[in-house]
Design a protein around this motif. Structure first.
Motif, PDB file in Angstrom:
ATOM      1  N   TYR A   1       0.804  -1.223   0.000  1.00  0.00           N
ATOM      2  CA  TYR A   1       0.000   0.000   0.000  1.00  0.00           C
ATOM      3  C   TYR A   1       0.838   1.274   0.000  1.00  0.00           C
ATOM      4  CZ  TYR A   1      -3.236  -3.645   1.323  1.00  0.00           C
ATOM      5  OH  TYR A   1      -3.960  -4.818   1.332  1.00  0.00           O
ATOM      6  N   LEU A   2       2.163   1.110  -0.055  1.00  0.00           N
ATOM      7  CA  LEU A   2       3.016   2.295  -0.150  1.00  0.00           C
ATOM      8  C   LEU A   2       2.952   2.824  -1.585  1.00  0.00           C
ATOM      9  CD1 LEU A   2       6.204   1.193   1.843  1.00  0.00           C
ATOM     10  CD2 LEU A   2       4.151   2.343   2.690  1.00  0.00           C
ATOM     11  N   PRO A   3       2.624   4.093  -1.773  1.00  0.00           N
ATOM     12  CA  PRO A   3       2.436   4.618  -3.132  1.00  0.00           C
ATOM     13  C   PRO A   3       3.722   4.742  -3.936  1.00  0.00           C
ATOM     14  CG  PRO A   3       2.206   6.368  -1.508  1.00  0.00           C
ATOM     15  CD  PRO A   3       2.311   5.092  -0.737  1.00  0.00           C
ATOM     16  N   LYS A   4       4.876   4.746  -3.273  1.00  0.00           N
ATOM     17  CA  LYS A   4       6.150   4.846  -4.005  1.00  0.00           C
ATOM     18  C   LYS A   4       7.289   4.421  -3.080  1.00  0.00           C
ATOM     19  CE  LYS A   4       6.642   9.788  -2.950  1.00  0.00           C
ATOM     20  NZ  LYS A   4       6.643  11.155  -3.522  1.00  0.00           N
ATOM     21  N   ASP A   5       8.506   4.438  -3.579  1.00  0.00           N
ATOM     22  CA  ASP A   5       9.673   4.115  -2.757  1.00  0.00           C
ATOM     23  C   ASP A   5      10.095   5.336  -1.944  1.00  0.00           C
ATOM     24  OD1 ASP A   5       9.828   1.533  -3.779  1.00  0.00           O
ATOM     25  OD2 ASP A   5      11.089   2.162  -5.463  1.00  0.00           O
ATOM     26  N   TYR A   6      10.580   5.072  -0.746  1.00  0.00           N
ATOM     27  CA  TYR A   6      10.996   6.157   0.146  1.00  0.00           C
ATOM     28  C   TYR A   6      12.416   5.920   0.656  1.00  0.00           C
ATOM     29  CZ  TYR A   6       6.102   7.541   0.133  1.00  0.00           C
ATOM     30  OH  TYR A   6       4.864   7.952  -0.264  1.00  0.00           O
ATOM     31  N   SER A   7      13.106   7.017   0.962  1.00  0.00           N
ATOM     32  CA  SER A   7      14.482   6.913   1.447  1.00  0.00           C
ATOM     33  C   SER A   7      14.538   6.374   2.876  1.00  0.00           C
ATOM     34  CB  SER A   7      15.172   8.280   1.377  1.00  0.00           C
ATOM     35  OG  SER A   7      14.457   9.237   2.150  1.00  0.00           O
ATOM     36  N   SER A   8      13.504   6.682   3.658  1.00  0.00           N
ATOM     37  CA  SER A   8      13.403   6.179   5.036  1.00  0.00           C
ATOM     38  C   SER A   8      11.958   6.278   5.478  1.00  0.00           C
ATOM     39  CB  SER A   8      14.308   6.972   5.983  1.00  0.00           C
ATOM     40  OG  SER A   8      13.967   8.352   5.978  1.00  0.00           O
ATOM     41  N   ILE A   9      11.626   5.531   6.519  1.00  0.00           N
ATOM     42  CA  ILE A   9      10.249   5.485   7.020  1.00  0.00           C
ATOM     43  C   ILE A   9      10.270   5.711   8.526  1.00  0.00           C
ATOM     44  CG2 ILE A   9       8.202   4.038   7.318  1.00  0.00           C
ATOM     45  CD1 ILE A   9       8.945   2.640   4.701  1.00  0.00           C
ATOM     46  N   PHE A  10       9.422   6.627   8.983  1.00  0.00           N
ATOM     47  CA  PHE A  10       9.365   7.032  10.391  1.00  0.00           C
ATOM     48  C   PHE A  10       7.946   6.767  10.903  1.00  0.00           C
ATOM     49  CE2 PHE A  10       9.325  11.029  13.311  1.00  0.00           C
ATOM     50  CZ  PHE A  10       9.548  10.242  14.435  1.00  0.00           C
ATOM     51  N   ILE A  11       7.817   5.815  11.830  1.00  0.00           N
ATOM     52  CA  ILE A  11       6.513   5.459  12.396  1.00  0.00           C
ATOM     53  C   ILE A  11       6.307   6.232  13.691  1.00  0.00           C
ATOM     54  CG2 ILE A  11       5.054   3.593  13.252  1.00  0.00           C
ATOM     55  CD1 ILE A  11       6.855   1.649  11.658  1.00  0.00           C
ATOM     56  N   VAL A  12       5.192   6.920  13.789  1.00  0.00           N
ATOM     57  CA  VAL A  12       4.798   7.609  15.024  1.00  0.00           C
ATOM     58  C   VAL A  12       3.578   6.904  15.589  1.00  0.00           C
ATOM     59  CG1 VAL A  12       4.029   9.775  16.054  1.00  0.00           C
ATOM     60  CG2 VAL A  12       5.687   9.815  14.169  1.00  0.00           C
ATOM     61  N   THR A  13       3.635   6.528  16.853  1.00  0.00           N
ATOM     62  CA  THR A  13       2.513   5.854  17.493  1.00  0.00           C
ATOM     63  C   THR A  13       2.451   6.271  18.955  1.00  0.00           C
ATOM     64  OG1 THR A  13       1.438   3.698  17.795  1.00  0.00           O
ATOM     65  CG2 THR A  13       3.829   3.783  18.136  1.00  0.00           C
ATOM     66  N   ASP A  14       1.479   5.741  19.697  1.00  0.00           N
ATOM     67  CA  ASP A  14       1.423   6.046  21.125  1.00  0.00           C
ATOM     68  C   ASP A  14       1.734   4.799  21.938  1.00  0.00           C
ATOM     69  OD1 ASP A  14      -0.971   4.529  21.768  1.00  0.00           O
ATOM     70  OD2 ASP A  14      -2.186   6.138  20.933  1.00  0.00           O
ATOM     71  N   GLU A  15       1.862   4.979  23.244  1.00  0.00           N
ATOM     72  CA  GLU A  15       2.345   3.903  24.108  1.00  0.00           C
ATOM     73  C   GLU A  15       1.382   2.717  24.189  1.00  0.00           C
ATOM     74  OE1 GLU A  15       2.956   6.052  27.668  1.00  0.00           O
ATOM     75  OE2 GLU A  15       0.857   6.627  27.913  1.00  0.00           O
ATOM     76  N   ILE A  16       0.091   2.950  23.970  1.00  0.00           N
ATOM     77  CA  ILE A  16      -0.872   1.847  23.999  1.00  0.00           C
ATOM     78  C   ILE A  16      -0.796   1.043  22.703  1.00  0.00           C
ATOM     79  CG2 ILE A  16      -3.295   1.228  24.202  1.00  0.00           C
ATOM     80  CD1 ILE A  16      -2.125   2.387  26.754  1.00  0.00           C
ATOM     81  N   VAL A  17      -0.863   1.731  21.580  1.00  0.00           N
ATOM     82  CA  VAL A  17      -0.826   1.060  20.279  1.00  0.00           C
ATOM     83  C   VAL A  17       0.513   0.359  20.072  1.00  0.00           C
ATOM     84  CG1 VAL A  17      -0.965   1.399  17.778  1.00  0.00           C
ATOM     85  CG2 VAL A  17      -2.490   2.671  19.297  1.00  0.00           C
ATOM     86  N   ALA A  18       1.588   0.982  20.563  1.00  0.00           N
ATOM     87  CA  ALA A  18       2.924   0.402  20.388  1.00  0.00           C
ATOM     88  C   ALA A  18       3.013  -1.009  20.967  1.00  0.00           C
ATOM     89  CB  ALA A  18       3.970   1.304  21.032  1.00  0.00           C
ATOM     90  N   LYS A  19       2.377  -1.228  22.099  1.00  0.00           N
ATOM     91  CA  LYS A  19       2.421  -2.543  22.741  1.00  0.00           C
ATOM     92  C   LYS A  19       1.780  -3.624  21.873  1.00  0.00           C
ATOM     93  CE  LYS A  19       2.211  -0.597  27.414  1.00  0.00           C
ATOM     94  NZ  LYS A  19       1.392  -0.487  28.657  1.00  0.00           N
ATOM     95  N   HIS A  20       0.766  -3.226  21.107  1.00  0.00           N
ATOM     96  CA  HIS A  20       0.034  -4.205  20.302  1.00  0.00           C
ATOM     97  C   HIS A  20       0.608  -4.389  18.901  1.00  0.00           C
ATOM     98  CE1 HIS A  20      -3.269  -4.736  23.169  1.00  0.00           C
ATOM     99  NE2 HIS A  20      -3.320  -3.423  23.312  1.00  0.00           N
ATOM    100  N   TYR A  21       1.027  -3.299  18.268  1.00  0.00           N
ATOM    101  CA  TYR A  21       1.235  -3.367  16.823  1.00  0.00           C
ATOM    102  C   TYR A  21       2.554  -2.822  16.293  1.00  0.00           C
ATOM    103  CZ  TYR A  21      -3.793  -4.089  17.251  1.00  0.00           C
ATOM    104  OH  TYR A  21      -5.020  -4.555  17.622  1.00  0.00           O
ATOM    105  N   LEU A  22       3.336  -2.103  17.082  1.00  0.00           N
ATOM    106  CA  LEU A  22       4.501  -1.430  16.521  1.00  0.00           C
ATOM    107  C   LEU A  22       5.504  -2.412  15.913  1.00  0.00           C
ATOM    108  CD1 LEU A  22       6.138   1.040  15.862  1.00  0.00           C
ATOM    109  CD2 LEU A  22       7.032   1.038  18.209  1.00  0.00           C
ATOM    110  N   GLU A  23       5.900  -3.423  16.653  1.00  0.00           N
ATOM    111  CA  GLU A  23       6.891  -4.371  16.134  1.00  0.00           C
ATOM    112  C   GLU A  23       6.345  -5.142  14.941  1.00  0.00           C
ATOM    113  OE1 GLU A  23      10.058  -4.428  16.941  1.00  0.00           O
ATOM    114  OE2 GLU A  23       9.533  -2.727  18.236  1.00  0.00           O
TER     115      GLU A  23
END
Length: 364
Positions: free
Chosen positions: A28-50
Motif C-alpha cells: 500500500y506504499l504509493p512509491k519508494d521512500y528513502s526512510s520510514i518514520f513510524i509515530v505511534t502512542d504507548e498503547i498502540v505500540a504494545k500491540h502493533y509497533l513491532e
C-alpha cells in the motif's frame, strides 16, 4: 477489502479498509521512500509497533512513541517529533506513518506537513474515531485556549485501515468513534442514522463494523472532494463540535474522549435546531441510544458564560459571532449565526435538561 478513492484539488489517495492488511504494508506504499518514520502512542505500540516494523521491507525504519491521549496533542510533542526526525536523518523523500488514533494522526500529520516544508505521510488508524480524522487531510495540534487551533490542510498519501486492530478498543473508544458516525449520518443519510440507532455497541461484529465505517468514510470523502478547504459544505462536518470542543477545553483534554464530548454537542445542536426552525428532530431517540450505550453525558459545575467564551474560539466564528451547524431535517444541515443572548438561553435550558436526564437515570 473495500477501497475508496478520495479526490481533492491538492492530492488524490486511496482508503483501504480490510482485515490483516497491516501485515502487508508494502503493498500500500504509493512509491519508494528513502526512510520510514513510524509515530505511534504507548498503547498502540504494545500491540502493533513491532508487527508493523516487520511488515515493512526497508532498511531505514525508525519509530517514536508518544504518550497516549489528547494531552499529547501539543506543541512540545510536535517539536520533539521534529527533533526525532532530524536525528533519524529523514529527508524530503522520507515517509511518516501515523499508527494510532486521531491524536497520533493529527500530530504526526502536522509534523509531516511542516518537516522540511512537507513530506508524505500515511494514516494507519487503530480506532473507530480515526475513520473520520484520517480522511480529509486536516492535521493539527491543540492550544490551551482551544482545540485544533494550530494546524494545516495536508492530505495523506494513503489510508490503511485494518479493522482487526479495533478489537483491542475499550468501551470509551468505541463510544467515541460511534459519535462521529452518528454525526456523519445526521448530515447526509437518514437510513444510516436509523441503522446506527439500532446498533448495540457491546456486540459489534467485524462485518457490521466494517460496513458502518465504510459508509462513514464514503460520506466524509464525498464532502471533502466537494470542499477540501472548508469554505462551504465541509463546515457541516463540524455538527456537534462547536459545543463539544468548548467542553473539551473546559473539562480538560483527555478527561473524556473527543467523541463523548461530540455526542453531547450533537444533542445540543439538535435541540437548538428544533428551537430555531420550530421543528421536531430525533432528540429523544438519540438521547435514549446514548443512555443505553452508557455515554457519560452528565455535566457538572459548567459555567454557561465560560462555555460561550470558548465557543467563540471555534474556527467557524466570524467577527465574534458564533456560527453553528444546525439541521433543518436529517440530512439537511445548514450554518446559522447565533447571537450571544440566544446562545446563553439555549445553553441554560440544555444544561438543565441534561441534569434532569442524569438525575432520572440515577433514580432508575
Amino acid at each position: 477489502m473495500k477501497v475508496t478513492k478520495v479526490k481533492s484539488a491538492s492530492n488524490s489517495y486511496h482508503v483501504y479498509v480490510g482485515e490483516n492488511i497491516r501485515c502487508d504494508l508494502n503493498s500500500y506504499l504509493p512509491k519508494d521512500y528513502s526512510s520510514i518514520f513510524i509515530v505511534t502512542d504507548e498503547i498502540v505500540a504494545k500491540h502493533y509497533l513491532e508487527e508493523i516494523k516487520k511488515s515493512i521491507s526497508h532498511k531505514h525504519v525508525y519509530s517514536s512513541v508518544i504518550p497516549y491521549g489528547e494531552k499529547s496533542k501539543n506543541v512540545n510533542t510536535f517539536y520533539q517529533l521534529h527533533t526525532d526526525a532530524i536525528e533519524f536523518g529523514l529527508d524530503r523523500h522520507s515517509l511518516i506513518i501515523a499508527l494510532g488514533g486521531g491524536v497520533v494522526g493529527d500530530v504526526a500529520g502536522f509534523v509531516a506537513a511542516t518537516y522540511m516544508r512537507g513530506v508524505d505521510f500515511i494514516q494507519m488508524p487503530t480506532t473507530i474515531l480515526a475513520h473520520d480524522s484520517s480522511v480529509g487531510g486536516k492535521v493539527a495540534i491543540n492550544h490551551e485556549q482551544g482545540k485544533n487551533l494550530i494546524g494545516n490542510f495536508y492530505p495523506p498519501a494513503a489510508v490503511v485501515y485494518d479493522v482487526q486492530t479495533l478489537q483491542t478498543l475499550n468501551d470509551k473508544e468505541i463510544r467515541s468513534g460511534y459519535a462521529e458516525l452518528i454525526k456523519e449520518a445526521l448530515i447526509q443519510d437518514d437510513a444510516f442514522f436509523q441503522s446506527l440507532l439500532a446498533s448495540d455497541l457491546s456486540s459489534l461484529t467485524n462485518d457490521v463494523l466494517a460496513n458502518q465505517l465504510n459508509r462513514g468514510i464514503e460520506i466524509k470523502a464525498s464532502i471533502v472532494e466537494e470542499d477540501e478547504r472548508e469554505s462551504g459544505v465541509r463546515k457541516y462536518l463540524n455538527l456537534g463540535h462547536t459545543l463539544g470542543h468548548a467542553l473539551e477545553s473546559i473539562i480538560g483534554y483527555g478527561v473524556r474522549t473527543h467523541g463523548e464530548m461530540v455526542a453531547i454537542g450533537l444533542l445540543f445542536a439538535i435541540r437548538v435546531s428544533e428551537k430555531v426552525f420550530s421543528i421536531k428532530l430525533p432528540y429523544d431517540q438519540l438521547l435514549q441510544w446514548l443512555n443505553v450505550n452508557a455515554f457519560p453525558i452528565q455535566l457538572t459545575n459548567i459555567n454557561k458564560q465560560q462555555v460561550l467564551n470558548r465557543m467563540k474560539l471555534d474556527k467557524k466564528t466570524v467577527n465574534t459571532t458564533i456560527q453553528m451547524v444546525l439541521l433543518k431535517d436529517i440530512a439537511q444541515p445548514v450554518v446559522v449565526e447565533i447571537s450571544d443572548e440566544d446562545l446563553l438561553n439555549y445553553l441554560d435550558s440544555f444544561l438543565k435538561e441534561i441534569e434532569n436526564n442524569v438525575n432520572l437515570r440515577m433514580g432508575e
